[in-house]
Write a protein that holds these residues in place. Sequence first.
Motif, mmCIF file in Angstrom:
data_model
loop_
_atom_site.group_PDB
_atom_site.id
_atom_site.type_symbol
_atom_site.label_atom_id
_atom_site.label_comp_id
_atom_site.label_asym_id
_atom_site.label_seq_id
_atom_site.Cartn_x
_atom_site.Cartn_y
_atom_site.Cartn_z
ATOM 1 N N SER A 108 4.564 26.006 -33.756
ATOM 2 C CA SER A 108 4.986 26.352 -35.108
ATOM 3 C C SER A 108 5.873 25.217 -35.604
ATOM 4 O O SER A 108 6.508 24.526 -34.812
ATOM 5 N N ILE A 109 5.888 25.017 -36.903
ATOM 6 C CA ILE A 109 6.652 23.922 -37.509
ATOM 7 C C ILE A 109 7.682 24.533 -38.452
ATOM 8 O O ILE A 109 7.320 25.298 -39.351
ATOM 9 N N SER A 110 8.953 24.200 -38.255
ATOM 10 C CA SER A 110 10.016 24.847 -39.024
ATOM 11 C C SER A 110 10.540 24.000 -40.174
ATOM 12 O O SER A 110 11.303 24.501 -41.011
ATOM 13 N N ASN A 111 10.144 22.713 -40.236
ATOM 14 C CA ASN A 111 10.611 21.833 -41.306
ATOM 15 C C ASN A 111 9.463 21.430 -42.227
ATOM 16 O O ASN A 111 8.325 21.273 -41.773
ATOM 17 N N ALA A 112 9.790 21.256 -43.502
ATOM 18 C CA ALA A 112 8.760 20.901 -44.483
ATOM 19 C C ALA A 112 9.322 19.957 -45.530
ATOM 20 O O ALA A 112 10.536 19.895 -45.754
ATOM 21 N N MET A 113 8.417 19.236 -46.165
ATOM 22 C CA MET A 113 8.742 18.391 -47.318
ATOM 23 C C MET A 113 7.821 18.794 -48.459
ATOM 24 O O MET A 113 6.598 18.876 -48.279
ATOM 25 N N VAL A 114 8.396 19.061 -49.620
ATOM 26 C CA VAL A 114 7.620 19.442 -50.800
ATOM 27 C C VAL A 114 7.753 18.346 -51.848
ATOM 28 O O VAL A 114 8.866 18.001 -52.272
ATOM 29 N N LEU A 115 6.626 17.792 -52.241
ATOM 30 C CA LEU A 115 6.595 16.719 -53.235
ATOM 31 C C LEU A 115 6.561 17.342 -54.630
ATOM 32 O O LEU A 115 5.563 17.933 -55.038
#
Length: 243
Positions: free
Chosen positions: A2-9
């Motif tokens: 699972s991935i807990s970090n994100a970047m939203v453009l």
Amino acid sequence: MSISNAMVLAAGLGTRLRPITNTMPKPLVTIAGKPMIDYVLDLLVEAGVTRAAVNVHHFADRMEAHLAQRHAPEILISDERDALMNSGGGLVKGLKLLPEGPVLVMNADLFWVGESADKPSNLTRLAAAFDAERMDMLLLCVRDEDTTGHNGKKDFSLGADGKLTRYAEGLSNPVVYAGAIALHSRLFADAPDDAFNLNIYFDRAAENGRLHGLLLDGHWMTVGTPEAIGEAEAAIRRHQPEG
């Protein structure tokens, strides 16, 4: 995984959506009563993301005020008020706010509805399928017939082995990039600090056999023009469950 970090453009000018974006940022344009960026952030939260960097430029104060009202995920603002960084430069700048590791990347104006209730969500599957040893990037992709608001352009050919190559006429299994990526932030360790287009990294990964794709479940939409708002709202009515 699972991935807990994100970047939203989310820093673009939304020029094709004028005159609406003359007075507001594109990610805050409402579709069926909900700002586009909230569709995106809600999808990330559902997939287990707890922290997201979001870049801002156009009507940045309004973006910050809106994001401050959210309880989840934790929002970190990547400020591009002084200069737009394009997709690649904006991503690299935002990633510096996050710990090194795997990250989900999404565009603030591309989202989907109608996922199957009996299997994991698209972003959950994307995170689980990402393998940094074999892949530079894993892109969520969609077949053209499962889109609304798209211009019909095919971006990639999806191979039986899951690898993506740039689409050319006659290639099999054409797909559209759906605006979501799983990657490891170390991919950009040598990236420039100025503006550049993320397509450079797509092409480099494809040439090295390290660009992979995963097919989207559900119906995907892009809202590029004022006319596309009504089309997207109709698609949401068709594909969301009743009740």
